[in-house]
Design a protein around this motif. Structure first.
Motif, PDB file in Angstrom:
ATOM      1  N   UNK A  39     -31.876  -8.401 -40.222  1.00 24.72           N
ATOM      2  CA  UNK A  39     -31.049  -8.589 -41.410  1.00 24.72           C
ATOM      3  C   UNK A  39     -29.601  -8.850 -41.049  1.00 24.72           C
ATOM      4  N   UNK A  40     -29.095  -8.160 -40.041  1.00 27.92           N
ATOM      5  CA  UNK A  40     -27.734  -8.397 -39.590  1.00 27.92           C
ATOM      6  C   UNK A  40     -27.565  -9.790 -39.010  1.00 27.92           C
ATOM      7  N   UNK A  41     -28.597 -10.276 -38.315  1.00 26.06           N
ATOM      8  CA  UNK A  41     -28.542 -11.632 -37.783  1.00 26.06           C
ATOM      9  C   UNK A  41     -28.494 -12.666 -38.917  1.00 26.06           C
ATOM     10  N   UNK A  42     -29.238 -12.395 -39.995  1.00 24.13           N
ATOM     11  CA  UNK A  42     -29.188 -13.297 -41.148  1.00 24.13           C
ATOM     12  C   UNK A  42     -27.787 -13.314 -41.753  1.00 24.13           C
ATOM     13  N   UNK A  43     -27.174 -12.138 -41.858  1.00 26.81           N
ATOM     14  CA  UNK A  43     -25.808 -12.071 -42.348  1.00 26.81           C
ATOM     15  C   UNK A  43     -24.850 -12.832 -41.428  1.00 26.81           C
ATOM     16  N   UNK A  44     -25.119 -12.770 -40.129  1.00 28.64           N
ATOM     17  CA  UNK A  44     -24.279 -13.476 -39.162  1.00 28.64           C
ATOM     18  C   UNK A  44     -24.371 -14.991 -39.357  1.00 28.64           C
ATOM     19  N   UNK A  45     -25.563 -15.471 -39.688  1.00 27.84           N
ATOM     20  CA  UNK A  45     -25.727 -16.903 -39.971  1.00 27.84           C
ATOM     21  C   UNK A  45     -24.961 -17.280 -41.233  1.00 27.84           C
ATOM     22  N   UNK A  46     -25.085 -16.444 -42.272  1.00 24.68           N
ATOM     23  CA  UNK A  46     -24.383 -16.701 -43.533  1.00 24.68           C
ATOM     24  C   UNK A  46     -22.871 -16.693 -43.320  1.00 24.68           C
ATOM     25  N   UNK A  47     -22.396 -15.881 -42.357  1.00 20.74           N
ATOM     26  CA  UNK A  47     -20.958 -15.760 -42.097  1.00 20.74           C
ATOM     27  C   UNK A  47     -20.326 -17.067 -41.642  1.00 20.74           C
ATOM     28  N   UNK A  48     -21.144 -18.028 -41.238  1.00 20.56           N
ATOM     29  CA  UNK A  48     -20.602 -19.322 -40.830  1.00 20.56           C
ATOM     30  C   UNK A  48     -20.116 -20.132 -42.031  1.00 20.56           C
ATOM     31  N   UNK A 107     -18.048  -7.348 -42.723  1.00 20.28           N
ATOM     32  CA  UNK A 107     -18.224  -7.458 -41.271  1.00 20.28           C
ATOM     33  C   UNK A 107     -18.752  -6.148 -40.699  1.00 20.28           C
ATOM     34  N   UNK A 108     -18.245  -5.028 -41.210  1.00 25.47           N
ATOM     35  CA  UNK A 108     -18.724  -3.724 -40.741  1.00 25.47           C
ATOM     36  C   UNK A 108     -20.208  -3.555 -41.037  1.00 25.47           C
ATOM     37  N   UNK A 109     -20.625  -3.907 -42.248  1.00 25.56           N
ATOM     38  CA  UNK A 109     -22.050  -3.792 -42.602  1.00 25.56           C
ATOM     39  C   UNK A 109     -22.895  -4.719 -41.730  1.00 25.56           C
ATOM     40  N   UNK A 110     -22.418  -5.942 -41.526  1.00 23.99           N
ATOM     41  CA  UNK A 110     -23.137  -6.892 -40.680  1.00 23.99           C
ATOM     42  C   UNK A 110     -23.377  -6.286 -39.295  1.00 23.99           C
ATOM     43  N   UNK A 111     -22.323  -5.760 -38.691  1.00 22.18           N
ATOM     44  CA  UNK A 111     -22.445  -5.251 -37.327  1.00 22.18           C
ATOM     45  C   UNK A 111     -23.223  -3.941 -37.256  1.00 22.18           C
ATOM     46  N   UNK A 112     -23.139  -3.130 -38.302  1.00 23.68           N
ATOM     47  CA  UNK A 112     -23.943  -1.904 -38.320  1.00 23.68           C
ATOM     48  C   UNK A 112     -25.432  -2.231 -38.348  1.00 23.68           C
ATOM     49  N   UNK A 113     -25.784  -3.370 -38.947  1.00 22.11           N
ATOM     50  CA  UNK A 113     -27.181  -3.787 -38.967  1.00 22.11           C
ATOM     51  C   UNK A 113     -27.560  -4.548 -37.699  1.00 22.11           C
ATOM     52  N   UNK A 114     -26.764  -5.545 -37.347  1.00 29.31           N
ATOM     53  CA  UNK A 114     -27.118  -6.428 -36.228  1.00 29.31           C
ATOM     54  C   UNK A 114     -27.109  -5.706 -34.888  1.00 29.31           C
TER      55      UNK A 114
END
Length: 299
Positions: free
Chosen positions: A160-169, A178-185
């Motif tokens: 799920x964090x990786x999906x958020x990382x893709x969306x972040x582009x 960003x904190x939530x993204x990294x807490x997951x990824x």
């Protein structure tokens, strides 16, 4: 980077050898049409890497005097998940990277189809390792480990964090995002590494707050350090391409906080993480050393 403490230096050297030995034992190359798949898996998971996740598992298990062989098996299960994610992240459909851990990525050393299957197979191997009788005599403990690793690596965690990382582009994230993204990824697997020790030691969930706090804090500190290394690190030392997030226009801790505030935040998180271990006394010295190392490393 300051010199690695003797306790951590010894632990890093030993865990690297132990992880490589276990993967070597469970991944013999067969004399049949699958040999290329096994070679690709071995290319990805034997040699290189910090081995921080298996070391965290072993260090957390040491708090509860868990047999090292059992702890190592759980640590290698986590490492298998981590390595499979790296193989898939490096694919042309994701980050399209050519270098990982100082060597050609799996899809470059072999081919894309083999890389996909190698990642899939390491994902499966992780659960084969962690569900085995050799991990723990109590099947309920093994089930809790399987459930925890699945949750940490799935849509509520790493994937799920990786999906958020893709969306972040294409979308702008604030600091909370960003904190939530990294807490997951990144953080979810790190959190499981520490909690795995408590599970193996049969510590009830209500008694795990301090270990969860430690894992949360070092997970974020580790990611801030990654952002700092991506900004001013050395690609040869890192063994991979750097400054990709900046080129992609992604929000990071560094872009949102600035270099000085990011360094201060990382140090504060390490200090908090160490404070969480107060009740464990000298038994937690390796975990403290890992916390300090999370922001002192050069790769």
């Amino acid at each position: 980077m300051r010199a690695v403490s003797p306790i951590l230096g010894d632990a890093l050297g030993r865990i690297a050898m132990d992880v490589d030995a276990l993967f070597d034992a469970v991944l013999p190359v067969p004399d049949d049409p699958r040999h290329r798949l096994f070679q690709a898996m071995r290319h990805a998971c034997i040699g290189g890497g910090k081995r921080m996740r298996p070391l965290l598992v072993v260090a957390a298990c040491d708090l509860f005097h868990i047999d090292r062989a059992a702890a190592l098996r759980v640590g290698c299960a986590v490492e298998a998940i981590h390595v499979y994610s790296l193989i898939h992240d490096d694919l042309p459909c994701m980050d399209d990277d050519d270098l990982r851990r100082g060597r050609p990525t799996v899809h470059r050393a072999f081919d894309e189809a083999t890389a996909v299957l190698a990642g899939d197979s390491l994902h499966a191997l992780a659960f084969e390792l962690i569900a085995a009788d050799a991990v723990h005599a109590d099947p309920f403990v093994r089930v809790e480990l399987v459930e925890g690793l699945a949750r940490a690596s799935g849509p509520g965690g790493m994937a799920g964090g990786q999906m958020m990382d893709i969306v972040a582009e294409t979308e702008t994230f604030d600091l909370n995002g960003v904190t939530r993204l990294q807490q997951m990824k990144t953080g979810a697997l790190i959190a499981f590494c520490v909690e795995a020790g408590a599970i193996m030691g049969r510590l009830p969930p209500e008694g795990r707050a301090s270990l969860r706090g430690y894992a949360r804090d070092i997970g974020l500190a580790f990611q801030i350090a990654d952002d700092l290394l991506d900004h001013d690190g050395d690609e040869a030392a890192a063994g991979k391409a750097l400054r990709k997030d900046e080129a992609a226009g992604k929000a990071t801790f560094l872009s949102l906080l600035g270099v000085d505030r990011a360094r201060a935040q990382a140090q504060m998180l390490v200090d908090q993480a160490i404070e969480h271990l107060q009740s464990y006394g000298e038994n937690a010295e390796l975990l403290r050393a890992i916390a300090r190392y999370s922001i002192e490393r050069d790769r």
